[in-house]
Design a protein around this motif. Structure first.
Motif, PDB file in Angstrom:
ATOM      1  N   GLY A 170      -9.041  -0.205  -5.662  1.00  0.00           N
ATOM      2  CA  GLY A 170      -8.401   0.819  -5.674  1.00  0.00           C
ATOM      3  C   GLY A 170      -8.380   1.319  -3.776  1.00  0.00           C
ATOM      4  O   GLY A 170      -7.400   1.978  -3.854  1.00  0.00           O
ATOM      5  N   ALA A 171      -8.732   0.673  -2.791  1.00  0.00           N
ATOM      6  CA  ALA A 171      -8.136   0.039  -1.947  1.00  0.00           C
ATOM      7  C   ALA A 171      -6.549  -0.521  -1.658  1.00  0.00           C
ATOM      8  O   ALA A 171      -6.238  -0.523  -0.576  1.00  0.00           O
ATOM      9  N   ILE A 172      -6.803  -0.937  -2.436  1.00  0.00           N
ATOM     10  CA  ILE A 172      -4.583  -1.872  -2.729  1.00  0.00           C
ATOM     11  C   ILE A 172      -4.370  -1.456  -3.375  1.00  0.00           C
ATOM     12  O   ILE A 172      -2.915  -0.969  -3.102  1.00  0.00           O
ATOM     13  N   THR A 173      -4.892  -1.027  -4.359  1.00  0.00           N
ATOM     14  CA  THR A 173      -3.472  -0.452  -5.491  1.00  0.00           C
ATOM     15  C   THR A 173      -3.789   1.062  -6.001  1.00  0.00           C
ATOM     16  O   THR A 173      -4.710   2.041  -4.992  1.00  0.00           O
ATOM     17  N   THR A 174      -2.840   2.418  -6.074  1.00  0.00           N
ATOM     18  CA  THR A 174      -3.566   3.525  -5.886  1.00  0.00           C
ATOM     19  C   THR A 174      -4.246   3.426  -8.151  1.00  0.00           C
ATOM     20  O   THR A 174      -3.275   3.399  -8.980  1.00  0.00           O
ATOM     21  N   VAL A 175      -4.993   4.048  -8.135  1.00  0.00           N
ATOM     22  CA  VAL A 175      -6.069   4.398  -9.097  1.00  0.00           C
ATOM     23  C   VAL A 175      -6.407   5.563  -9.813  1.00  0.00           C
ATOM     24  O   VAL A 175      -6.211   6.859  -8.742  1.00  0.00           O
ATOM     25  N   PHE A 176      -5.951   5.224 -10.764  1.00  0.00           N
ATOM     26  CA  PHE A 176      -6.680   6.990 -11.655  1.00  0.00           C
ATOM     27  C   PHE A 176      -7.807   6.799 -12.616  1.00  0.00           C
ATOM     28  O   PHE A 176      -7.682   6.279 -13.298  1.00  0.00           O
ATOM     29  N   GLU A 177      -8.736   7.501 -12.250  1.00  0.00           N
ATOM     30  CA  GLU A 177     -10.095   7.298 -13.159  1.00  0.00           C
ATOM     31  C   GLU A 177      -9.573   9.003 -14.029  1.00  0.00           C
ATOM     32  O   GLU A 177      -9.853   9.838 -13.712  1.00  0.00           O
ATOM     33  N   THR A 178      -9.847   8.338 -15.176  1.00  0.00           N
ATOM     34  CA  THR A 178     -10.745   9.403 -16.266  1.00  0.00           C
ATOM     35  C   THR A 178     -11.307   9.240 -17.043  1.00  0.00           C
ATOM     36  O   THR A 178     -12.351   8.008 -17.373  1.00  0.00           O
ATOM     37  N   ALA A 179     -11.519  10.254 -17.369  1.00  0.00           N
ATOM     38  CA  ALA A 179     -12.742  10.518 -18.998  1.00  0.00           C
ATOM     39  C   ALA A 179     -12.227   9.510 -20.775  1.00  0.00           C
ATOM     40  O   ALA A 179     -12.765   9.267 -21.181  1.00  0.00           O
ATOM     41  N   SER A 180     -11.065  10.441 -20.169  1.00  0.00           N
ATOM     42  CA  SER A 180     -10.747   9.496 -21.805  1.00  0.00           C
ATOM     43  C   SER A 180      -9.154   8.992 -21.890  1.00  0.00           C
ATOM     44  O   SER A 180      -9.079   8.762 -20.474  1.00  0.00           O
ATOM     45  N   ALA A 307      11.808   1.367   4.159  1.00  0.00           N
ATOM     46  CA  ALA A 307      10.960   2.771   3.644  1.00  0.00           C
ATOM     47  C   ALA A 307       9.781   2.125   2.936  1.00  0.00           C
ATOM     48  O   ALA A 307       9.032   3.307   3.449  1.00  0.00           O
ATOM     49  N   TYR A 308       9.708   0.641   2.186  1.00  0.00           N
ATOM     50  CA  TYR A 308       8.529   0.144   1.867  1.00  0.00           C
ATOM     51  C   TYR A 308       7.080   0.489   2.716  1.00  0.00           C
ATOM     52  O   TYR A 308       6.722  -0.085   2.151  1.00  0.00           O
ATOM     53  N   ARG A 309       8.380  -0.468   3.813  1.00  0.00           N
ATOM     54  CA  ARG A 309       7.250  -1.699   4.790  1.00  0.00           C
ATOM     55  C   ARG A 309       6.268  -1.308   5.309  1.00  0.00           C
ATOM     56  O   ARG A 309       5.642  -1.099   6.378  1.00  0.00           O
ATOM     57  N   GLN A 310       6.682   0.029   5.540  1.00  0.00           N
ATOM     58  CA  GLN A 310       6.418   1.396   6.380  1.00  0.00           C
ATOM     59  C   GLN A 310       4.976   1.588   5.647  1.00  0.00           C
ATOM     60  O   GLN A 310       4.287   2.132   6.306  1.00  0.00           O
ATOM     61  N   SER A 311       4.299   1.821   4.586  1.00  0.00           N
ATOM     62  CA  SER A 311       3.082   2.250   3.550  1.00  0.00           C
ATOM     63  C   SER A 311       2.242   1.452   4.330  1.00  0.00           C
ATOM     64  O   SER A 311       1.805  -0.092   4.427  1.00  0.00           O
ATOM     65  N   PRO A 312       0.748   2.201   4.147  1.00  0.00           N
ATOM     66  CA  PRO A 312      -0.530   0.972   4.265  1.00  0.00           C
ATOM     67  C   PRO A 312      -1.218   0.014   3.628  1.00  0.00           C
ATOM     68  O   PRO A 312      -1.959  -0.439   3.983  1.00  0.00           O
ATOM     69  N   LYS A 313      -0.238   0.439   2.583  1.00  0.00           N
ATOM     70  CA  LYS A 313      -0.926  -0.917   1.670  1.00  0.00           C
ATOM     71  C   LYS A 313       0.316  -1.692   1.109  1.00  0.00           C
ATOM     72  O   LYS A 313       0.088  -1.965   0.085  1.00  0.00           O
ATOM     73  N   TYR A 356      -2.456  -9.755   3.610  1.00  0.00           N
ATOM     74  CA  TYR A 356      -2.096 -10.447   2.294  1.00  0.00           C
ATOM     75  C   TYR A 356      -3.282 -10.424   1.958  1.00  0.00           C
ATOM     76  O   TYR A 356      -4.310 -10.482   1.958  1.00  0.00           O
ATOM     77  N   GLU A 357      -3.364 -10.718   0.218  1.00  0.00           N
ATOM     78  CA  GLU A 357      -4.574 -10.694  -0.713  1.00  0.00           C
ATOM     79  C   GLU A 357      -4.270 -11.881  -1.493  1.00  0.00           C
ATOM     80  O   GLU A 357      -2.755 -12.623  -1.524  1.00  0.00           O
ATOM     81  N   VAL A 358      -4.773 -13.007  -1.681  1.00  0.00           N
ATOM     82  CA  VAL A 358      -5.567 -13.969  -2.308  1.00  0.00           C
ATOM     83  C   VAL A 358      -5.615 -13.430  -3.707  1.00  0.00           C
ATOM     84  O   VAL A 358      -6.656 -13.013  -3.895  1.00  0.00           O
ATOM     85  N   ASN A 359      -4.945 -13.488  -4.776  1.00  0.00           N
ATOM     86  CA  ASN A 359      -5.241 -13.397  -6.720  1.00  0.00           C
ATOM     87  C   ASN A 359      -4.650 -14.845  -6.945  1.00  0.00           C
ATOM     88  O   ASN A 359      -4.270 -15.431  -7.442  1.00  0.00           O
ATOM     89  N   PHE A 374       5.479  -8.797  -2.719  1.00  0.00           N
ATOM     90  CA  PHE A 374       5.694  -8.742  -1.193  1.00  0.00           C
ATOM     91  C   PHE A 374       6.388  -7.045  -1.803  1.00  0.00           C
ATOM     92  O   PHE A 374       6.559  -6.660  -2.373  1.00  0.00           O
ATOM     93  N   GLY A 375       5.669  -6.207  -1.019  1.00  0.00           N
ATOM     94  CA  GLY A 375       5.835  -5.127  -1.147  1.00  0.00           C
ATOM     95  C   GLY A 375       4.229  -3.986  -1.055  1.00  0.00           C
ATOM     96  O   GLY A 375       3.391  -4.271  -0.733  1.00  0.00           O
ATOM     97  N   ASP A 376       4.773  -2.741  -1.170  1.00  0.00           N
ATOM     98  CA  ASP A 376       3.768  -1.308  -1.304  1.00  0.00           C
ATOM     99  C   ASP A 376       3.171  -1.694  -2.813  1.00  0.00           C
ATOM    100  O   ASP A 376       4.019  -1.290  -3.249  1.00  0.00           O
ATOM    101  N   PHE A 377       1.762  -1.576  -3.233  1.00  0.00           N
ATOM    102  CA  PHE A 377       1.269  -1.776  -3.786  1.00  0.00           C
ATOM    103  C   PHE A 377       0.207  -0.523  -3.728  1.00  0.00           C
ATOM    104  O   PHE A 377       0.206  -0.297  -4.809  1.00  0.00           O
ATOM    105  N   GLY A 378       0.901   0.525  -3.081  1.00  0.00           N
ATOM    106  CA  GLY A 378       0.785   1.933  -3.339  1.00  0.00           C
ATOM    107  C   GLY A 378       1.411   2.229  -4.794  1.00  0.00           C
ATOM    108  O   GLY A 378       1.041   3.622  -5.088  1.00  0.00           O
ATOM    109  N   LYS A 379       2.266   2.016  -5.211  1.00  0.00           N
ATOM    110  CA  LYS A 379       2.892   1.818  -5.505  1.00  0.00           C
ATOM    111  C   LYS A 379       2.771   1.205  -7.470  1.00  0.00           C
ATOM    112  O   LYS A 379       3.565   1.745  -8.351  1.00  0.00           O
TER     113      LYS A 379
END
Length: 425
Positions: A170-180, A307-313, A356-359, A374-379
């Motif tokens: 969740g520190a890299i991407t945007t995460v939704f946690e749901t019960a259903s 605009a995307y390159r300013q994102s913290p992610k 960078y992230e090693v995947n 490369f880009g904004d992984f928050g999207k």
């Protein structure tokens, strides 16, 4: 922990020496010398990676030893006699236990050293032998007495490791946690290509619908992946020196992590998550099929709107083999694109000023592959339905046991302009 500190210090020295070697390579350096320096650099970084693996082993061993000590302390406290017990025994009565008595207790305990007190373990491990008669019964020969010698298994297990992150983080991407697992609809809009126009005095405003806003939609569903059942015997569960159920649960948890990262990276999007590489758009096509250049990385970075390159992610993503190739690249002024971090301070390395992230689920450099994004992984949205589940069935496989794991999730890139890929020729 002093050993770990020493290893970290060695890593710091290695990075400094590796940097010095690469700094010696410039336009005036002849090809043979440059190749020699690159070889020395690669050797140094291989040693760096070996030290990192050794640090991880030392840390795991230290944690395991700490757990063993806690268990021993708890068991010793349980066996500690109550006040009044042992009264009447004087200090000159001699040792309270003999080896044969302790060994008999060891046999009755099923060969489990964890059931023995620290004093009993010390007696079993005692190696002093009274010199006297020499008998033919020996411990070295099984039928001559070796079968009677207790065997102790080390209280740790060697596990092969393989990196599998980081798309579930969740520190890299945007995460939704749901019960259903009901579908989640995410509205989208791309109005970046639409502008206003000059107005002429006295004329009516245009109203032909050509400037209407177009609304889109993305869907986050829920796909289930399982490990299949692992069946293990009742005898193994009872006789193993390790908690087999706990060990298998940890291994299955790692399997679930690997499949989640793989699907969120390269999933097809058809009855499966839309992986970030699959969903990304073209940012740069490499000129070669088996190599990348510094200019191509710069072009890929600038293919993503500022605009995307300013994102913290915002960050790069590639596998470790690609990282090894990037380490050697320089820009037109002879500066290295990849900048080493500081292992002593926990400062990460950067590429062209970005993290960078090693995947390891990313493709390597090869014909037609997409080895770098490369880009904004928050999207990039990751939908987690509950948490990974590990279940153990006893009745179904009785008298044996079965264990399996399930994970339910989905992934989708909300804005395809936010992350772009480099594709090889």
């Amino acid at each position: 922990m002093s050993v770990i500190k020493e290893l970290r210090a060695k890593q710091a020295r290695i990075t400094e020496e590796a940097r010095e070697r690469l700094n010696q390579i410039n336009e005036a350096t002849d090809e043979a010398r440059a190749k020699e320096l690159e070889t020395q650099h690669d050797t140094a970084m291989a040693e760096f990676d070996k030290l990192e693996a050794q640090i991880q082993r030392e840390q795991k061993l230290a944690d395991a030893e700490a757990r063993v000590r806690r268990v021993e302390d708890e068991q010793r406290d349980k066996r500690r006699p109550n006040p009044g017990e042992g009264e009447g025994r004087s200090e000159g009565d001699g040792p309270s236990m003999e080896y044969r008595d302790v060994f008999h207790r060891f046999i009755k305990a099923g060969g489990d050293m964890g059931e023995m007190s620290s004093e009993e373990r010390a007696i079993l491990r005692r190696s002093t032998v009274t010199v006297g008669e020499t008998r033919a019964q020996t411990a070295g020969t099984t039928t001559a007495g070796g079968f009677l010698v207790p065997t102790e298994l080390a209280t740790m297990i060697v596990r092969s490791m393989k990196a599998w992150g980081p798309m579930y983080d969740g520190a890299i991407t945007t995460v939704f946690e749901t019960a259903s697992g009901n579908p989640i609809k995410i509205p989208t809009v791309d109005d970046t290509a639409v502008t206003a126009g000059a107005h002429t005095e006295g004329t009516a405003l245009t109203d032909d619908g050509s400037k209407d806003v177009t609304i889109g939609q993305k869907s986050l569903d829920s796909y289930v992946f399982d490990t299949e059942f692992l069946r293990f015997s009742m005898e193994l569960a009872q006789d193993s020196a390790f908690n087999v159920e706990t060990l298998l649960a940890e291994l299955l948890g790692e399997r679930l992590g690997r499949i989640a990262n793989l699907q969120l990276t390269t999933g097809s999007g058809a009855s499966a998550p839309n992986g970030v590489v699959t969903a990304s758009t073209l940012g740069k096509t490499a000129a070669a099929a088996a190599a990348i250049t510094a200019d191509e990385l710069i072009d890929l970075q600038h293919s993503v709107d500022p605009a995307y390159r300013q994102s913290p992610k915002v960050r790069w993503m590639f596998n470790d083999t690609t990282l090894a190739a990037i380490r050697k690249l320089k820009d037109g002024q002879g500066n290295f694109l990849w900048q080493m971090g500081d292992v002593t301070k926990g400062t990460p390395g950067t590429l062209l000023g970005q993290m960078y992230e090693v995947n390891q689920a990313m493709a390597s450099i090869a014909t037609g592959a997409k080895p770098i994004i490369f880009g904004d992984f928050g999207k990039y949205f990751v939908r987690k339905v509950g948490g990974p589940a590990i279940g153990v069935l006893r009745e179904r496989f009785w008298p044996d046991l079965g264990i399996a794991g399930l994970i339910r999730f989905d992934g989708e890139l909300g804005d395809t302009a936010a992350i772009k890929h480099l594709i090889m020729a």
